[in-house]
Design a protein around this motif. Sequence first.
Motif, PDB file in Angstrom:
ATOM      1  N   GLN A  84       0.838  -1.309  -0.164  1.00 42.52           N
ATOM      2  CA  GLN A  84       0.203   0.151   0.273  1.00 42.52           C
ATOM      3  C   GLN A  84       0.989   1.244   0.252  1.00 42.52           C
ATOM      4  O   GLN A  84       1.147   1.393   0.676  1.00 42.52           O
ATOM      5  N   SER A  87       0.125   7.206  -2.856  1.00 40.29           N
ATOM      6  CA  SER A  87      -0.251   7.387  -4.284  1.00 40.29           C
ATOM      7  C   SER A  87      -1.566   7.066  -4.492  1.00 40.29           C
ATOM      8  O   SER A  87      -2.608   6.609  -5.735  1.00 40.29           O
ATOM      9  N   HIS A  89      -1.407   3.042  -5.273  1.00 43.69           N
ATOM     10  CA  HIS A  89      -2.096   2.000  -4.913  1.00 43.69           C
ATOM     11  C   HIS A  89      -1.640   0.379  -3.475  1.00 43.69           C
ATOM     12  O   HIS A  89      -1.030   0.874  -3.035  1.00 43.69           O
ATOM     13  N   SER A  90      -2.933  -0.376  -3.950  1.00 39.04           N
ATOM     14  CA  SER A  90      -2.858  -1.256  -3.288  1.00 39.04           C
ATOM     15  C   SER A  90      -3.023  -2.508  -3.923  1.00 39.04           C
ATOM     16  O   SER A  90      -3.586  -2.773  -5.552  1.00 39.04           O
ATOM     17  N   GLY A  91      -2.192  -3.607  -3.378  1.00 36.71           N
ATOM     18  CA  GLY A  91      -2.571  -5.113  -4.028  1.00 36.71           C
ATOM     19  C   GLY A  91      -2.107  -5.970  -3.587  1.00 36.71           C
ATOM     20  O   GLY A  91      -0.463  -5.711  -2.180  1.00 36.71           O
ATOM     21  N   GLN A  99       6.842  -6.927  -9.409  1.00 37.37           N
ATOM     22  CA  GLN A  99       6.701  -5.675  -9.443  1.00 37.37           C
ATOM     23  C   GLN A  99       7.024  -4.656  -9.258  1.00 37.37           C
ATOM     24  O   GLN A  99       8.735  -4.600  -8.627  1.00 37.37           O
ATOM     25  N   MET A 101       8.301  -0.558  -8.079  1.00 37.21           N
ATOM     26  CA  MET A 101       8.177   1.173  -7.661  1.00 37.21           C
ATOM     27  C   MET A 101       8.693   2.128  -7.558  1.00 37.21           C
ATOM     28  O   MET A 101      10.272   1.826  -7.672  1.00 37.21           O
ATOM     29  N   HIS A 109       5.162   4.132   1.485  1.00 34.24           N
ATOM     30  CA  HIS A 109       4.345   2.132   1.507  1.00 34.24           C
ATOM     31  C   HIS A 109       4.330   2.083   2.404  1.00 34.24           C
ATOM     32  O   HIS A 109       5.496   1.934   3.135  1.00 34.24           O
ATOM     33  N   TYR A 145       4.033   3.138  -9.938  1.00 33.96           N
ATOM     34  CA  TYR A 145       3.767   1.586  -9.406  1.00 33.96           C
ATOM     35  C   TYR A 145       3.197   1.236 -11.034  1.00 33.96           C
ATOM     36  O   TYR A 145       2.589   0.904 -12.022  1.00 33.96           O
ATOM     37  N   GLU A 146       3.580   0.123 -10.962  1.00 36.95           N
ATOM     38  CA  GLU A 146       3.416  -0.984 -11.881  1.00 36.95           C
ATOM     39  C   GLU A 146       3.603  -2.231 -11.480  1.00 36.95           C
ATOM     40  O   GLU A 146       4.205  -3.301 -10.854  1.00 36.95           O
ATOM     41  N   GLN A 147       2.658  -2.985 -11.817  1.00 36.74           N
ATOM     42  CA  GLN A 147       2.706  -4.698 -11.673  1.00 36.74           C
ATOM     43  C   GLN A 147       2.118  -5.619 -12.858  1.00 36.74           C
ATOM     44  O   GLN A 147       1.524  -5.136 -13.475  1.00 36.74           O
TER      45      GLN A 147
END
Length: 255
Positions: A84, A87, A89-91, A99, A101, A109, A145-147
């Motif tokens: 978390q 920005s 984003h959570s997952g 992932q 960041m 985070h 953020y990208e996953q």
Amino acid sequence: MPGLLTPAIDVRRADGRQSSRLSWLDSKHSFSFGTGRPDPANLHHGLLLVNNEDLVQPGTGFETHPHQDMEIVTWVLQGSLVHQDSSGHSGVIYPGLAQRMSAGTGILHSEKNDTYRLTGELPTTLVHFVQMWVLPDEAGVTPGYEQLEIDDELLSGSLVTVASGMDRHRDATAIRIRNRHAALHAARLRPGQQVTLPEAPFLHLFVASGAVSIEGAGVLARSDAARFTAAGGQRVVAVEPSEILVWEMHATAVF
């Protein structure tokens, strides 16, 4: 870009790493960058500043904390890690999910072995993951953020590009990092399967699980690493079911 380099392979065994132990955390550090006990001779290899192998107890984890101007890639080996950030984003990060960041101008985070809040499932096992940091090409970018799920690609038994900022990987199935000289590859290998390392001024190979034989370096077991300088092209053969993480780097970190 690096100047004239002397070809070398430097094997680093798992038990030679610095460690941080708390009631809820067992963390092993390949480099001393950011550990509070800096070793000038072991701050980085190429662009790679951090290669931490972490074990986090159920229901615990890293509380909210800041980062700035860093590309952070997280790769889970076992269990589930909840992310978390400030920005929005959570997952849940799990094995086979890449992932990234980008801390940029600044981000807060948390990372926890605490899937209940997002999935309704209470964690019962350790979460085991590797976190890797490289500097971005430029400071002060907008945090991001990208996953991406790449579990199916890893079934090929070849080196799969996990994260890259290099132009030649632009069309590859990979998450993007903001460093045009670096790429992270992974391979899951059955016994006897082999891959060939890319050629680069700097390579860092980490054995995430199993054991592999590396041409010119011998057998590396779980959590061992090899640092290649002005090398590449070596064959890596799995001695047992194995997973490796390979950073390909065409520049070195500048502080």
